[in-house]
Design a protein around this motif. Structure first.
Motif, short mmCIF file in Angstrom:
data_model
loop_
_atom_site.label_atom_id
_atom_site.label_comp_id
_atom_site.label_asym_id
_atom_site.label_seq_id
_atom_site.Cartn_x
_atom_site.Cartn_y
_atom_site.Cartn_z
N THR A 20 -3.04 -11.67 -18.16
CA THR A 20 -4.19 -11.71 -19.34
C THR A 20 -3.59 -10.82 -20.13
N GLU A 21 -3.38 -11.00 -21.55
CA GLU A 21 -2.65 -10.10 -22.36
C GLU A 21 -3.43 -10.07 -23.63
N VAL A 22 -3.02 -9.27 -24.52
CA VAL A 22 -3.97 -9.05 -25.95
C VAL A 22 -2.67 -9.71 -27.16
N GLN A 23 -3.10 -10.57 -27.64
CA GLN A 23 -1.96 -11.19 -28.84
C GLN A 23 -2.05 -10.43 -30.10
N LEU A 24 -1.10 -10.05 -30.76
CA LEU A 24 -1.12 -9.26 -31.98
C LEU A 24 -0.48 -10.17 -33.00
N LEU A 25 -1.10 -10.45 -34.07
CA LEU A 25 -0.52 -11.01 -35.41
C LEU A 25 -0.39 -9.96 -36.42
N ILE A 26 0.68 -10.15 -36.76
CA ILE A 26 1.04 -8.88 -37.61
C ILE A 26 1.68 -9.46 -38.94
N LYS A 27 1.05 -9.16 -40.16
CA LYS A 27 1.53 -9.57 -41.50
C LYS A 27 2.39 -8.42 -41.99
N THR A 28 3.41 -8.89 -42.41
CA THR A 28 4.41 -7.99 -43.05
C THR A 28 5.43 -8.70 -44.12
N ALA A 29 6.36 -7.78 -44.43
CA ALA A 29 7.27 -8.12 -45.42
C ALA A 29 8.65 -8.03 -44.68
N SER A 30 9.51 -8.85 -44.91
CA SER A 30 11.14 -9.20 -44.18
C SER A 30 11.67 -7.73 -44.22
N GLU A 31 11.56 -7.00 -45.37
CA GLU A 31 12.20 -5.79 -45.59
C GLU A 31 11.67 -4.66 -44.50
N LYS A 32 10.60 -4.89 -44.11
CA LYS A 32 10.15 -3.93 -43.02
C LYS A 32 10.14 -4.01 -41.79
N TYR A 33 10.89 -5.36 -41.45
CA TYR A 33 10.88 -6.00 -39.90
C TYR A 33 11.75 -4.72 -39.30
N SER A 34 12.89 -4.38 -39.56
CA SER A 34 13.56 -3.76 -38.51
C SER A 34 12.77 -2.45 -38.29
N LEU A 35 12.13 -1.63 -39.08
CA LEU A 35 11.42 -0.36 -38.86
C LEU A 35 10.14 -0.73 -37.87
N LEU A 36 9.82 -2.10 -38.30
CA LEU A 36 8.51 -2.48 -37.50
C LEU A 36 8.95 -2.62 -35.85
N GLU A 37 9.78 -3.52 -35.87
CA GLU A 37 10.38 -3.70 -34.55
C GLU A 37 10.82 -2.64 -33.72
N GLU A 38 11.11 -1.39 -34.55
CA GLU A 38 11.67 -0.26 -33.74
C GLU A 38 10.53 0.37 -33.44
N LYS A 39 9.30 0.57 -34.20
CA LYS A 39 8.19 1.13 -33.98
C LYS A 39 7.37 0.57 -32.71
N ILE A 40 7.40 -0.82 -32.79
CA ILE A 40 6.64 -1.45 -31.39
C ILE A 40 7.66 -1.15 -30.34
#
Length: 106
Positions: A51-71
């Motif tokens: 059993t898990e929790v799903q995140l649906l994250i809305k962002t812009a492509s230019e933020k992806y690298s930093l978002l991935e690193e933060k996750i």
């Protein structure tokens, strides 16, 4: 371009921690937390049911690298699910809201 990023978490506590950080740091405009999903997957040679929790994250492509690193920095899994899907179409007002929410000085 806008992205919908999928990420599963082991529990609500981890999901809320990651979601808050992404929105506070303007790496995501919005994160939906969907509890109670069942994931079936192969891990280290075994078929697992969790059993898990799903995140649906809305962002812009230019933020992806930093978002991935933060996750990755906050996530308790050794290999977290981080999958980005291009948003091909959407309501222009909602997409504009994403852009405005991600601006550094807003």
């Amino acid at each position: 371009m806008y992205l919908l990023v999928l990420c599963t978490c082991p529990d609500t506590k981890a999901a809320e921690l990651i979601s808050r950080a992404l929105v506070e740091e303007k790496l995501a405009a919005c994160v939906n937390i969907m509890p109670g999903i069942t994931s079936v997957y192969r891990w280290q040679g075994n078929v697992e049911f969790d059993t898990e929790v799903q995140l649906l994250i809305k962002t812009a492509s230019e933020k992806y690298s930093l978002l991935e690193e933060k996750i990755k920095n906050l996530h308790p899994y050794e290999t977290p699910e981080i999958i980005a899907l291009n948003i091909q179409q959407g309501d222009k007002h909602y997409l504009n809201w994403i852009t405005e929410s991600l601006k550094e000085n807003s």
